[in-house]
Enzyme design. Structure first.
Site, mmCIF file in Angstrom:
data_model
loop_
_atom_site.group_PDB
_atom_site.id
_atom_site.type_symbol
_atom_site.label_atom_id
_atom_site.label_comp_id
_atom_site.label_asym_id
_atom_site.label_seq_id
_atom_site.Cartn_x
_atom_site.Cartn_y
_atom_site.Cartn_z
ATOM 1 N N SER A 1 -26.023 43.856 -48.563
ATOM 2 C CA SER A 1 -25.296 43.939 -49.824
ATOM 3 C C SER A 1 -23.903 44.538 -49.740
ATOM 4 O O SER A 1 -23.147 44.455 -50.706
ATOM 5 C CB SER A 1 -26.117 44.735 -50.846
ATOM 6 O OG SER A 1 -27.284 44.043 -51.175
ATOM 7 N N LYS B 1 -20.395 51.438 -57.278
ATOM 8 C CA LYS B 1 -21.399 50.419 -57.595
ATOM 9 C C LYS B 1 -22.344 50.928 -58.677
ATOM 10 O O LYS B 1 -22.783 52.077 -58.644
ATOM 11 C CB LYS B 1 -22.171 50.078 -56.321
ATOM 12 C CG LYS B 1 -23.174 48.939 -56.455
ATOM 13 C CD LYS B 1 -23.785 48.625 -55.093
ATOM 14 C CE LYS B 1 -24.789 47.497 -55.175
ATOM 15 N NZ LYS B 1 -25.361 47.175 -53.839
ATOM 16 N N SER C 1 -25.095 42.423 -52.990
ATOM 17 C CA SER C 1 -25.094 42.834 -54.387
ATOM 18 C C SER C 1 -23.923 43.737 -54.754
ATOM 19 O O SER C 1 -23.716 44.037 -55.939
ATOM 20 C CB SER C 1 -26.396 43.558 -54.735
ATOM 21 O OG SER C 1 -26.543 44.747 -53.989
#
Length: 447
Positions: free
Chosen positions: A176, A78, A152
């Site tokens: 997330s 990420k 996210s």
């Protein structure tokens, strides 16, 4: 075998350790799949093709290759975690372009275990929203490209669901990991506080944010969690005899749960009862103020990451979100609200070992340029979409998203499992029961 995509990390690592494949062959196959598919999905902000192949080649010469738990496994990271030699942009034009001098500790552990980082995945700006789109593009759900991959950690989830990597690293401050895992048909674990090193952003969202795995199988999630936690293998636990509470009630007042997600949770409860677990209907005593507590922590966490950035380079929704959060930050930093919530929920987890809920309240919203839309519109969509995730960041308890069945559209559905502090192994055991009795397809049918 020339194409190593579509296999689990456990299978790939076993093949590399046994010299049935080289790390370079495995990485090259996954890079080819990324090149073929990612224009349609938008999972990656940057792909490290040349660097990844060189690192795979070097990995193949290691004398301890046969001992590495993630030998030759391609992984995605990420884009809010530092990767040596790469800029960490966190979905924003306002973040520095300078490359990171060193890996984040979790990335370093992946490399030490034999994994090869093939790229950094897209996120919404400052990882502050539940859908993934920014100046770097929109990430789509591989199962239904008209819909968002969630957020996210949406880019990481989409990369795994599309078979572009078997594993990805993400993090979770208000859902997330669990939100994109749920919409993309993946297994994830948001570990309890302190299990995996955090060190995410300026404050780790005041202790809410945790790093964790995104995987297609429970065994892969367990494997990656053990590497991230640096504990050695997370041994399978026994699920039999655990007391499970089934709750369909939204933690946030006024948010309805659609029929498909409620039905999935009820069906998962029936599966667990047949597997010998003790299941009862029971709702945690969520306080009426939970929505306010969630909002203050959500905005304050993002504001801490925006502290040193030029607000003129942030998207409109992010500017307002972080401006609101600055007002709440001093109150959030005390931790008092989180401690009150922990005390309130403690008796519930004394009576039950595991909480089973729907993972989400409704399907993912459309894949659209949400970063160009107003803050209130984003707030309404995000809150209505995922009310079940925030309490477990606020309390620091471990939580999972586990695929279960499909929505009427054919996209994956999912349930959430929550446990006591230190119960990650037990949650994985419950998830393994579900996986065994209700198998799911590993990746989206894109080819």
């Amino acid at each position: 075998m020339s194409d190593w995509t579509g296999l689990s990390a456990v299978e790939i690592a076993a093949a590399v350790r046994a010299k049935r494949a080289t790390p370079r062959e495995v990485v090259a196959a996954h890079l080819a799949r990324i090149a073929r598919l990612d224009d349609r999905i938008g999972a990656f902000r940057t792909v490290r093709a040349e660097a990844a192949l060189a690192e795979a080649e070097e990995l193949g010469t290691r004398g301890d290759l046969a001992e590495l738990p993630l030998a030759g496994v391609p992984v995605a990271v990420k884009d809010n975690l530092p990767v040596r030699g790469e800029a960490s942009r966190a979905g924003s034009a306002a973040t520095p372009e300078a490359p990171a001098a060193a890996d984040h500790v979790t990335v370093a552990r992946l490399r030490a275990a034999g994994a090869v980082v093939v790229g950094l995945t897209n996120v919404p700006e400052l990882c502050a929203f539940n859908t993934t789109e920014s100046v770097y593009g929109t990430t789509r759900n591989p199962w239904d490209p008209a819909r968002s991959a969630g957020g996210s950690s949406g880019g990481s989830a989409a990369a795994v669901a599309a078979g572009m990597v078997p594993l990805a690293l993400g993090n979770d401050a208000m859902g997330s990991l669990r939100i994109p895992a749920a919409v993309c048909g993946l297994v994830t674990v948001k570990p309890g506080h302190g299990v995996v090193p955090a060190g995410i952003g300026a404050t780790g969202w005041y202790g809410l944010a945790e790093n964790g795995p995104l995987a297609t199988t429970v065994a892969d999630a367990r494997l990656l969690l053990s590497v991230l936690a640096d504990t050695g293998p997370v041994r399978p636990a026994e699920a039999g005899g655990l007391r499970v509470a089934l709750s369909l009630r939204s933690p946030l007042p006024g948010i309805p749960v659609t029929g498909a997600y409620a039905a999935a949770a009820r069906a998962a409860a029936e599966v667990l009862m047949r597997a010998g677990l003790l299941v009862r209907r029971a709702d945690p005593p969520y306080p009426a103020t939970l929505g306010v507590t969630s909002l203050t922590h959500w905005t304050a966490g993002a504001s801490s990451d925006a502290r040193d950035l030029d607000p003129g380079r942030l998207a409109r929704r992010t500017r307002l979100h972080t401006a609101v959060g600055r007002r709440f930050a001093p109150r959030v930093a005390t931790g008092a609200a989180r401690e009150r919530l922990r005390r309130r929920l403690a008796p519930f987890f004394a009576a039950y070992d595991v909480l089973l809920t729907p993972a989400l309240a409704r399907p993912a919203p459309a894949a659209a340029p949400w970063h160009e839309r107003g803050w209130l519109r984003n707030l309404a969509v995000d809150s209505a979409f995922s009310p079940f995730t925030p309490p477990w960041n606020l309390t620091g308890l471990p939580a999972m998203s586990v695929p279960f069945g499909t929505l009427p559209s054919g996209a994956p559905c999912a349930v959430q499992l929550v446990g006591r502090a230190g119960s990650e192994a037990e949650l994985l055991a419950v998830a393994e029961r579900i996986e065994h009795l209700r198998p799911w397809r590993r990746t989206a049918p894109l080819d």
